[in-house]
Design a protein around this motif. Structure first.
Motif, PDB file in Angstrom:
ATOM      1  N   TRP A  93      14.619  -0.260 -17.460  1.00 59.50           N
ATOM      2  CA  TRP A  93      14.525   0.460 -16.194  1.00 59.50           C
ATOM      3  C   TRP A  93      13.788  -0.389 -15.167  1.00 59.50           C
ATOM      4  O   TRP A  93      13.124  -1.357 -15.515  1.00 59.50           O
ATOM      5  CB  TRP A  93      13.824   1.809 -16.364  1.00 59.50           C
ATOM      6  N   ALA A  94      13.913   0.028 -13.912  1.00 55.60           N
ATOM      7  CA  ALA A  94      13.177  -0.600 -12.808  1.00 55.60           C
ATOM      8  C   ALA A  94      12.729   0.501 -11.861  1.00 55.60           C
ATOM      9  O   ALA A  94      13.417   1.515 -11.707  1.00 55.60           O
ATOM     10  CB  ALA A  94      14.051  -1.612 -12.074  1.00 55.60           C
ATOM     11  N   GLU A  95      11.574   0.296 -11.250  1.00 56.78           N
ATOM     12  CA  GLU A  95      11.078   1.211 -10.224  1.00 56.78           C
ATOM     13  C   GLU A  95      10.684   0.394  -8.999  1.00 56.78           C
ATOM     14  O   GLU A  95      10.055  -0.656  -9.128  1.00 56.78           O
ATOM     15  CB  GLU A  95       9.852   1.978 -10.706  1.00 56.78           C
ATOM     16  N   ILE A  96      11.069   0.899  -7.846  1.00 55.84           N
ATOM     17  CA  ILE A  96      10.672   0.294  -6.583  1.00 55.84           C
ATOM     18  C   ILE A  96       9.896   1.355  -5.823  1.00 55.84           C
ATOM     19  O   ILE A  96      10.427   2.435  -5.533  1.00 55.84           O
ATOM     20  CB  ILE A  96      11.895  -0.170  -5.769  1.00 55.84           C
ATOM     21  N   GLU A  97       8.647   1.046  -5.543  1.00 56.54           N
ATOM     22  CA  GLU A  97       7.784   1.975  -4.815  1.00 56.54           C
ATOM     23  C   GLU A  97       7.383   1.324  -3.496  1.00 56.54           C
ATOM     24  O   GLU A  97       6.980   0.164  -3.467  1.00 56.54           O
ATOM     25  CB  GLU A  97       6.547   2.282  -5.650  1.00 56.54           C
ATOM     26  N   VAL A  98       7.509   2.073  -2.412  1.00 48.41           N
ATOM     27  CA  VAL A  98       7.132   1.595  -1.081  1.00 48.41           C
ATOM     28  C   VAL A  98       6.136   2.592  -0.504  1.00 48.41           C
ATOM     29  O   VAL A  98       6.460   3.774  -0.350  1.00 48.41           O
ATOM     30  CB  VAL A  98       8.362   1.461  -0.156  1.00 48.41           C
ATOM     31  N   ARG A  99       4.932   2.104  -0.202  1.00 50.50           N
ATOM     32  CA  ARG A  99       3.869   2.956   0.354  1.00 50.50           C
ATOM     33  C   ARG A  99       3.410   2.378   1.687  1.00 50.50           C
ATOM     34  O   ARG A  99       3.514   1.163   1.900  1.00 50.50           O
ATOM     35  CB  ARG A  99       2.671   2.991  -0.594  1.00 50.50           C
ATOM     36  N   PRO A 100       2.873   3.232   2.545  1.00 53.59           N
ATOM     37  CA  PRO A 100       2.287   2.694   3.774  1.00 53.59           C
ATOM     38  C   PRO A 100       1.188   1.698   3.427  1.00 53.59           C
ATOM     39  O   PRO A 100       0.424   1.895   2.480  1.00 53.59           O
ATOM     40  CB  PRO A 100       1.707   3.930   4.467  1.00 53.59           C
ATOM     41  N   GLY A 101       1.150   0.609   4.184  1.00 57.51           N
ATOM     42  CA  GLY A 101       0.160  -0.435   3.945  1.00 57.51           C
ATOM     43  C   GLY A 101      -0.690  -0.661   5.175  1.00 57.51           C
ATOM     44  O   GLY A 101      -0.601   0.084   6.165  1.00 57.51           O
ATOM     45  N   PRO A 102      -1.490  -1.700   5.141  1.00 59.08           N
ATOM     46  CA  PRO A 102      -2.397  -1.986   6.255  1.00 59.08           C
ATOM     47  C   PRO A 102      -1.664  -2.295   7.559  1.00 59.08           C
ATOM     48  O   PRO A 102      -0.617  -2.933   7.550  1.00 59.08           O
ATOM     49  CB  PRO A 102      -3.186  -3.198   5.770  1.00 59.08           C
ATOM     50  N   GLY A 103      -2.219  -1.816   8.650  1.00 54.94           N
ATOM     51  CA  GLY A 103      -1.711  -2.148   9.975  1.00 54.94           C
ATOM     52  C   GLY A 103      -0.293  -1.691  10.249  1.00 54.94           C
ATOM     53  O   GLY A 103       0.432  -2.339  10.993  1.00 54.94           O
ATOM     54  N   GLY A 104       0.141  -0.599   9.649  1.00 55.05           N
ATOM     55  CA  GLY A 104       1.497  -0.105   9.860  1.00 55.05           C
ATOM     56  C   GLY A 104       2.531  -0.781   8.987  1.00 55.05           C
ATOM     57  O   GLY A 104       3.721  -0.502   9.105  1.00 55.05           O
ATOM     58  N   GLY A 105       2.097  -1.672   8.118  1.00 53.58           N
ATOM     59  CA  GLY A 105       3.010  -2.357   7.204  1.00 53.58           C
ATOM     60  C   GLY A 105       3.264  -1.540   5.943  1.00 53.58           C
ATOM     61  O   GLY A 105       3.073  -0.320   5.925  1.00 53.58           O
ATOM     62  N   SER A 106       3.667  -2.235   4.905  1.00 54.38           N
ATOM     63  CA  SER A 106       4.008  -1.583   3.636  1.00 54.38           C
ATOM     64  C   SER A 106       3.428  -2.323   2.458  1.00 54.38           C
ATOM     65  O   SER A 106       3.277  -3.549   2.492  1.00 54.38           O
ATOM     66  CB  SER A 106       5.529  -1.541   3.448  1.00 54.38           C
ATOM     67  N   ARG A 107       3.159  -1.575   1.426  1.00 54.99           N
ATOM     68  CA  ARG A 107       2.826  -2.146   0.131  1.00 54.99           C
ATOM     69  C   ARG A 107       3.982  -1.781  -0.801  1.00 54.99           C
ATOM     70  O   ARG A 107       4.331  -0.615  -0.924  1.00 54.99           O
ATOM     71  CB  ARG A 107       1.513  -1.587  -0.399  1.00 54.99           C
ATOM     72  N   VAL A 108       4.561  -2.801  -1.417  1.00 59.78           N
ATOM     73  CA  VAL A 108       5.707  -2.628  -2.304  1.00 59.78           C
ATOM     74  C   VAL A 108       5.265  -2.948  -3.724  1.00 59.78           C
ATOM     75  O   VAL A 108       4.628  -3.975  -3.962  1.00 59.78           O
ATOM     76  CB  VAL A 108       6.866  -3.574  -1.895  1.00 59.78           C
ATOM     77  N   VAL A 109       5.611  -2.075  -4.650  1.00 59.52           N
ATOM     78  CA  VAL A 109       5.374  -2.330  -6.069  1.00 59.52           C
ATOM     79  C   VAL A 109       6.726  -2.231  -6.772  1.00 59.52           C
ATOM     80  O   VAL A 109       7.422  -1.220  -6.662  1.00 59.52           O
ATOM     81  CB  VAL A 109       4.372  -1.322  -6.683  1.00 59.52           C
ATOM     82  N   TRP A 110       7.085  -3.294  -7.459  1.00 60.66           N
ATOM     83  CA  TRP A 110       8.348  -3.367  -8.211  1.00 60.66           C
ATOM     84  C   TRP A 110       7.948  -3.485  -9.669  1.00 60.66           C
ATOM     85  O   TRP A 110       7.314  -4.452 -10.069  1.00 60.66           O
ATOM     86  CB  TRP A 110       9.115  -4.583  -7.747  1.00 60.66           C
ATOM     87  N   ARG A 111       8.307  -2.493 -10.468  1.00 61.97           N
ATOM     88  CA  ARG A 111       8.024  -2.505 -11.911  1.00 61.97           C
ATOM     89  C   ARG A 111       9.349  -2.591 -12.658  1.00 61.97           C
ATOM     90  O   ARG A 111      10.322  -1.966 -12.258  1.00 61.97           O
ATOM     91  CB  ARG A 111       7.320  -1.219 -12.340  1.00 61.97           C
ATOM     92  N   GLU A 112       9.331  -3.340 -13.730  1.00 63.54           N
ATOM     93  CA  GLU A 112      10.570  -3.482 -14.502  1.00 63.54           C
ATOM     94  C   GLU A 112      10.223  -3.568 -15.979  1.00 63.54           C
ATOM     95  O   GLU A 112       9.292  -4.251 -16.376  1.00 63.54           O
ATOM     96  CB  GLU A 112      11.317  -4.738 -14.035  1.00 63.54           C
ATOM     97  N   ASP A 113      10.994  -2.829 -16.751  1.00 64.50           N
ATOM     98  CA  ASP A 113      10.911  -2.863 -18.202  1.00 64.50           C
ATOM     99  C   ASP A 113      12.280  -3.349 -18.654  1.00 64.50           C
ATOM    100  O   ASP A 113      13.263  -2.616 -18.564  1.00 64.50           O
ATOM    101  CB  ASP A 113      10.617  -1.459 -18.738  1.00 64.50           C
ATOM    102  N   LEU A 114      12.343  -4.586 -19.072  1.00 65.50           N
ATOM    103  CA  LEU A 114      13.619  -5.265 -19.281  1.00 65.50           C
ATOM    104  C   LEU A 114      13.824  -5.587 -20.753  1.00 65.50           C
ATOM    105  O   LEU A 114      12.922  -6.089 -21.420  1.00 65.50           O
ATOM    106  CB  LEU A 114      13.627  -6.560 -18.456  1.00 65.50           C
ATOM    107  N   ARG A 115      15.029  -5.299 -21.208  1.00 66.44           N
ATOM    108  CA  ARG A 115      15.388  -5.632 -22.590  1.00 66.44           C
ATOM    109  C   ARG A 115      16.797  -6.225 -22.578  1.00 66.44           C
ATOM    110  O   ARG A 115      17.672  -5.731 -21.867  1.00 66.44           O
ATOM    111  CB  ARG A 115      15.374  -4.347 -23.423  1.00 66.44           C
TER     112      ARG A 115
END
Length: 146
Positions: A93-115
């Motif tokens: 599986w993979a997850e892409i998370e996008v949250r508000p970040g500093p100064g109107g930008g974004s913080r992106v977290v990409w998690r992957e469990d790969l087999r």
């Protein structure tokens, strides 16, 4: 089964970072030797299916994915997309998370469990390092280009 996570902070507003990361055909331009075909009609949502085919000639692998969670960012709330890998060879599986970040930008977290089916666990470390490099570069390219 390697589990890895990548974090990026970008000057893009969350809705734009989300758009760039979840327009599945754009991934073909960010991952070498890959073509992406969306199997379901737009707009994207839970249930969207697509295939990323990577390789050359007869040496290709299909990464068949289905969106199982689709929650775009809205206002101050972050967004989350979860993909289940449903192919014969590439699983996990993979997850892409996008949250508000500093100064109107974004913080992106990409998690992957790969087999990779039939790949012995002894190769998990190498697969994790290669995946972290490949997906890190892909995330960077997707977030750089309009």
């Amino acid at each position: 089964m390697p589990l890895f996570s990548l974090t990026r902070t970008v000057p893009l507003p969350p809705d734009e970072a989300w758009r760039r990361l979840t327009e599945w055909p754009r991934h073909a331009g960010a991952v070498p030797l890959t073509r992406v075909r969306v199997l379901t009609p737009p707009p994207h949502h839970a249930g969207t299916r697509f295939v990323a085919r990577s390789g050359l000639g007869p040496f290709t692998v299909d990464d068949v994915m289905e969106v199982t969670l689709w929650r775009p960012p809205a206002g101050d709330a972050g967004g989350m997309c979860r993909l289940e890998k449903r192919g014969r060879v590439v699983l996990g599986w993979a997850e892409i998370e996008v949250r508000p970040g500093p100064g109107g930008g974004s913080r992106v977290v990409w998690r992957e469990d790969l087999r990779v089916r039939f790949l012995p666990r002894i190769f998990d470390g190498a697969l994790e390092r290669a995946s972290r490099l490949l997906f890190g570069r892909a995330a960077d390219r997707l977030l750089e280009r309009p």
